[in-house]
Write a protein that holds these residues in place. Sequence first.
Motif, PDB file in Angstrom:
ATOM      1  N   ILE A 303      43.504 -46.632  33.738  1.00  0.00           N
ATOM      2  CA  ILE A 303      44.482 -46.491  33.311  1.00  0.00           C
ATOM      3  C   ILE A 303      45.307 -45.475  33.036  1.00  0.00           C
ATOM      4  N   GLY A 304      46.420 -46.135  33.759  1.00  0.00           N
ATOM      5  CA  GLY A 304      47.779 -45.559  34.330  1.00  0.00           C
ATOM      6  C   GLY A 304      48.937 -44.435  33.369  1.00  0.00           C
ATOM      7  N   CYS A 305      48.896 -43.677  34.223  1.00  0.00           N
ATOM      8  CA  CYS A 305      50.395 -42.832  33.485  1.00  0.00           C
ATOM      9  C   CYS A 305      51.182 -42.385  34.817  1.00  0.00           C
ATOM     10  N   CYS A 306      52.784 -41.517  34.261  1.00  0.00           N
ATOM     11  CA  CYS A 306      53.003 -41.135  34.988  1.00  0.00           C
ATOM     12  C   CYS A 306      54.003 -41.875  36.178  1.00  0.00           C
ATOM     13  N   TYR A 307      53.984 -43.144  35.422  1.00  0.00           N
ATOM     14  CA  TYR A 307      55.416 -43.972  36.704  1.00  0.00           C
ATOM     15  C   TYR A 307      56.292 -43.686  37.364  1.00  0.00           C
ATOM     16  N   ASN A 308      57.409 -42.047  36.307  1.00  0.00           N
ATOM     17  CA  ASN A 308      57.870 -42.143  37.310  1.00  0.00           C
ATOM     18  C   ASN A 308      57.719 -41.375  38.765  1.00  0.00           C
ATOM     19  N   LEU A 309      56.811 -40.931  39.100  1.00  0.00           N
ATOM     20  CA  LEU A 309      55.818 -40.694  39.730  1.00  0.00           C
ATOM     21  C   LEU A 309      55.617 -41.304  41.006  1.00  0.00           C
ATOM     22  N   LEU A 310      55.934 -42.677  41.207  1.00  0.00           N
ATOM     23  CA  LEU A 310      55.321 -43.972  41.293  1.00  0.00           C
ATOM     24  C   LEU A 310      56.005 -43.811  42.597  1.00  0.00           C
ATOM     25  N   SER A 311      55.576 -43.868  43.918  1.00  0.00           N
ATOM     26  CA  SER A 311      56.164 -44.091  44.953  1.00  0.00           C
ATOM     27  C   SER A 311      56.734 -45.492  45.094  1.00  0.00           C
ATOM     28  N   GLU A 312      57.808 -45.714  45.503  1.00  0.00           N
ATOM     29  CA  GLU A 312      58.408 -47.231  45.743  1.00  0.00           C
ATOM     30  C   GLU A 312      59.037 -48.049  47.131  1.00  0.00           C
ATOM     31  N   GLY A 313      58.837 -49.589  46.946  1.00  0.00           N
ATOM     32  CA  GLY A 313      58.871 -49.803  48.815  1.00  0.00           C
ATOM     33  C   GLY A 313      59.940 -50.907  48.161  1.00  0.00           C
ATOM     34  N   PHE A 335      62.540 -56.688  43.450  1.00  0.00           N
ATOM     35  CA  PHE A 335      63.521 -56.645  42.491  1.00  0.00           C
ATOM     36  C   PHE A 335      63.384 -54.894  42.874  1.00  0.00           C
ATOM     37  N   TYR A 336      63.337 -53.924  42.955  1.00  0.00           N
ATOM     38  CA  TYR A 336      63.701 -52.241  43.093  1.00  0.00           C
ATOM     39  C   TYR A 336      64.258 -51.461  41.771  1.00  0.00           C
ATOM     40  N   LEU A 337      63.403 -50.947  41.108  1.00  0.00           N
ATOM     41  CA  LEU A 337      63.256 -50.435  39.414  1.00  0.00           C
ATOM     42  C   LEU A 337      64.118 -49.479  39.517  1.00  0.00           C
ATOM     43  N   GLY A 338      63.400 -48.304  40.481  1.00  0.00           N
ATOM     44  CA  GLY A 338      64.134 -46.673  40.441  1.00  0.00           C
ATOM     45  C   GLY A 338      63.808 -46.130  39.581  1.00  0.00           C
ATOM     46  N   LYS A 339      63.689 -44.554  39.800  1.00  0.00           N
ATOM     47  CA  LYS A 339      63.181 -43.547  38.713  1.00  0.00           C
ATOM     48  C   LYS A 339      63.505 -43.506  37.629  1.00  0.00           C
ATOM     49  N   ASN A 340      64.544 -43.685  37.258  1.00  0.00           N
ATOM     50  CA  ASN A 340      65.485 -43.660  36.135  1.00  0.00           C
ATOM     51  C   ASN A 340      64.188 -44.858  34.827  1.00  0.00           C
ATOM     52  N   ALA A 341      64.238 -46.174  35.983  1.00  0.00           N
ATOM     53  CA  ALA A 341      63.394 -47.035  34.922  1.00  0.00           C
ATOM     54  C   ALA A 341      61.883 -46.967  34.436  1.00  0.00           C
ATOM     55  N   ARG A 342      61.397 -46.642  35.909  1.00  0.00           N
ATOM     56  CA  ARG A 342      60.384 -46.168  36.055  1.00  0.00           C
ATOM     57  C   ARG A 342      59.981 -44.954  34.566  1.00  0.00           C
ATOM     58  N   ASP A 343      60.846 -43.944  34.836  1.00  0.00           N
ATOM     59  CA  ASP A 343      60.480 -43.057  33.553  1.00  0.00           C
ATOM     60  C   ASP A 343      60.890 -43.872  32.325  1.00  0.00           C
ATOM     61  N   LEU A 344      61.921 -44.646  32.291  1.00  0.00           N
ATOM     62  CA  LEU A 344      62.065 -45.446  30.384  1.00  0.00           C
ATOM     63  C   LEU A 344      60.426 -46.410  30.693  1.00  0.00           C
ATOM     64  N   ALA A 345      59.601 -46.029  31.775  1.00  0.00           N
ATOM     65  CA  ALA A 345      58.522 -47.361  31.421  1.00  0.00           C
ATOM     66  C   ALA A 345      57.364 -46.514  30.802  1.00  0.00           C
ATOM     67  N   CYS A 346      57.398 -45.903  30.662  1.00  0.00           N
ATOM     68  CA  CYS A 346      56.746 -44.120  29.623  1.00  0.00           C
ATOM     69  C   CYS A 346      57.078 -44.167  28.517  1.00  0.00           C
ATOM     70  N   VAL A 487      65.215 -47.565  25.127  1.00  0.00           N
ATOM     71  CA  VAL A 487      63.979 -47.335  24.569  1.00  0.00           C
ATOM     72  C   VAL A 487      63.346 -48.655  25.088  1.00  0.00           C
ATOM     73  N   ALA A 488      63.933 -49.933  24.499  1.00  0.00           N
ATOM     74  CA  ALA A 488      62.766 -51.224  23.688  1.00  0.00           C
ATOM     75  C   ALA A 488      62.901 -51.553  25.963  1.00  0.00           C
ATOM     76  N   LEU A 489      62.996 -51.273  26.268  1.00  0.00           N
ATOM     77  CA  LEU A 489      62.890 -52.077  27.598  1.00  0.00           C
ATOM     78  C   LEU A 489      61.841 -51.037  27.943  1.00  0.00           C
ATOM     79  N   GLY A 490      60.944 -50.302  27.792  1.00  0.00           N
ATOM     80  CA  GLY A 490      60.015 -49.397  27.904  1.00  0.00           C
ATOM     81  C   GLY A 490      59.003 -50.375  28.484  1.00  0.00           C
ATOM     82  N   PRO A 491      58.617 -51.079  26.997  1.00  0.00           N
ATOM     83  CA  PRO A 491      57.009 -51.971  26.996  1.00  0.00           C
ATOM     84  C   PRO A 491      57.468 -52.496  28.301  1.00  0.00           C
ATOM     85  N   VAL A 492      58.814 -53.558  28.517  1.00  0.00           N
ATOM     86  CA  VAL A 492      58.817 -54.468  29.270  1.00  0.00           C
ATOM     87  C   VAL A 492      58.436 -53.813  30.692  1.00  0.00           C
TER      88      VAL A 492
END
Length: 537
Positions: A303-313, A335-346, A487-492
Motif C-alpha cells: 500500500i503506497g504513500c508519499c508519491y511526491n517522494l518517488l524518483s522519476e525516470g 510521459f513525465y509527471l513531475g513533483k507537483n503532479a506526484r504530490d497531487l496524486a496524494c 484536486v480532481a486530477l488526484g485520483p487519476v
Amino acid sequence: MGTGDDACKYSCRTPSDTLEWIHAIIDFLRPYRFFLDAHVVNFFKDRLWETVDEEWIDCLRKEPVEKILQIPSGVVQDYWPASLKEYVLTLRSLSLPRDQADLQEVFPGVRVATLNNVISQGMNPKKKHEIEALAAVIGSISRKVGANTIVDVGSGQGYLAQVLSFEHELSVVAVDASPHHGSVTDARAKRIEKYYAAKVSRSENKGFGMPRTVTCQVLSPAMLKDVSSSLVQLDDLENPTIFREQTDGKVMKGNHGSETPSPLKANDKSSLILAGLHACGDLSVTMLRTFMECDEVKAVVSIGCCYNLLSEGGSNETDNQCGFPVSRGAKSASFYLGKNARDLACQSPERCRALGEAAGLHNLGLHVFRAAFQMVLLEYFPEVISRSPTIGRQGKALRRQLNRRILESNAGSTLAENPFHDEPSAYPETLNEESRSVDRYSTFVKFCKSGLARLGLHDSQHIKYSRVWKETEEYSELVGPYWTLRVALGPVLETLLLLDRLLFLQEQGNALTHTVIVPLFDPVLSPRNVALIAEKV
C-alpha cells in the motif's frame, strides 16, 4: 446533479487491458499540463486562473462551497457547461474504485477482528482501522501461500508487526530506517507480550513470538533481498544474525527484540511475505522488484504513500531503478509527471467532500492566505522564492488558534460542540462584506508573520500587507474553483501510478498465480487505501 460512480469502462485483468487504461489516462492528461505543473501557492503570482477555461471559472466562482468540494468526487451539476461536466466525469471514469471492498468476497475466509485495548494502545482510529483490515488480509494470504514469516517493510512503530505476531501468531521481522522506531517497537512489544503471556494457559502449550526488528535503510532491491534471504538461512533463531548497512558503511547486527523463540524454524525452509503499509516513495516499488527477484518471497502486499517522494525516470535502461515508470508499457508512453503532479496524486477527494461548508471555507481560505503570502515573499524576499520555501502546516496551527479563541470567548455555548460555527471565514462569500474583509485581513497578517518566523525572516514595518491583500483579495474567490478542479486530477494520477506497478508485475509472465489491486480501507479514514497484492506459484 450527476456522478460518474458507475461510469468506469476500463479493466486491468490482463496486461493489454492495463496498458490500454494507462494510455487512456495519459491521453486525457496531456492537455492539462498547466494543472499538473502548477502549484496553488503561485496562484496570484502566476495568475493561474487565466490558464483555465473562462466559462468554467465564470460558472464556478459563485457556486456554494459544498458543490465545489464535490468536484473531486466526480459530482457535477446539470446546468454546468458541457465541457466542464465532461472533464469531471471523465476523470471519475478513469479512476480506480476507492470505496472499501468487501474483504470476505475478495479474500474468502478472512477474519477481521476488533483489536483489544492493549495491542491497540497508541493507535488513532485511522491506524486501528488500517491495521485490523490489513493484518487480517495478510493472515489470509499467509495461509493460502504457506508462508508464516512476514517482513514488515517500513514498519514504523511496529503496530502491524505486533498485531501479526500476537494476534495472528506469525513470525514477523520489522524493517525500518529509524533506530528510534526499532527501539519503540521492541519496548512496546515487551509490554504487549506480558498481556498475551497471561492469557495463555500452560495446558494449551501455545506459543507466540515477538517481532524481530532490523534497522536498515532499504536503498535497493538487492539490499531488501539480502535481508529477506537471510531470514530463511538462520541456524539458530534465538541468536539470529541479520546484517544491515549504515550510511557510514559499517555492518551492524539487527536487533531481534526478544529472547522468546519465534515459531519459525530454520529447517522449515519457510517462505516469506513482504508487506508494507504506506511504505514511502520508492520503497513500495522496491518491494515489488524484490518480490520478483527473491525466490523466498512468495507474496507481496503493498500500500503506497508519499508519491511526491518517488524518483522519476524515462524510457532509458539507466532509469530501471526509478519509482516511476516501472513497467515497460508505461515507459514506452514517455510521459513525465513531475513533483507537483506526484504530490497531487496524494490528494483525497473523499476528505475534500466530507469537509462540510464551514471547514471547507476555512480550508480554501488557507490556500488564499498561502498564495497571498507568496506575493509578500516575491516582493520583499525574492531570493527566498527560488528555494521553494515550505512553511509547515500553517493551516492546522491557524485553525487551532482560531478555535481556541472562539471557545474561550464563548465558554458554555454550542460552539464547544461545533467550533467552526460562526468562525470568520477566510474565503469570501461576497466581495462587499466590509466587516468580514477586516477579519480576513487581520488573519492574513498573522499568517504572514508566522510564515516569516518559520522561514527565519524578520518582519518589517516596510512590508505593506494591506496593499498585497487588496491586490489579491479581488481574485480570492477564484482560488476555490481552481483548487478543486486541480484536486480532481488526484485520483487519476494515483491510478496511473498504481496501474504502472500492476503492469510491471503482469509483464513478468507466468511467475504469478494471482494479482489483485483492491481498496482495503475506508477512503475517508485512510485516503491511501488501495493495496497491490501478488502471489507466486
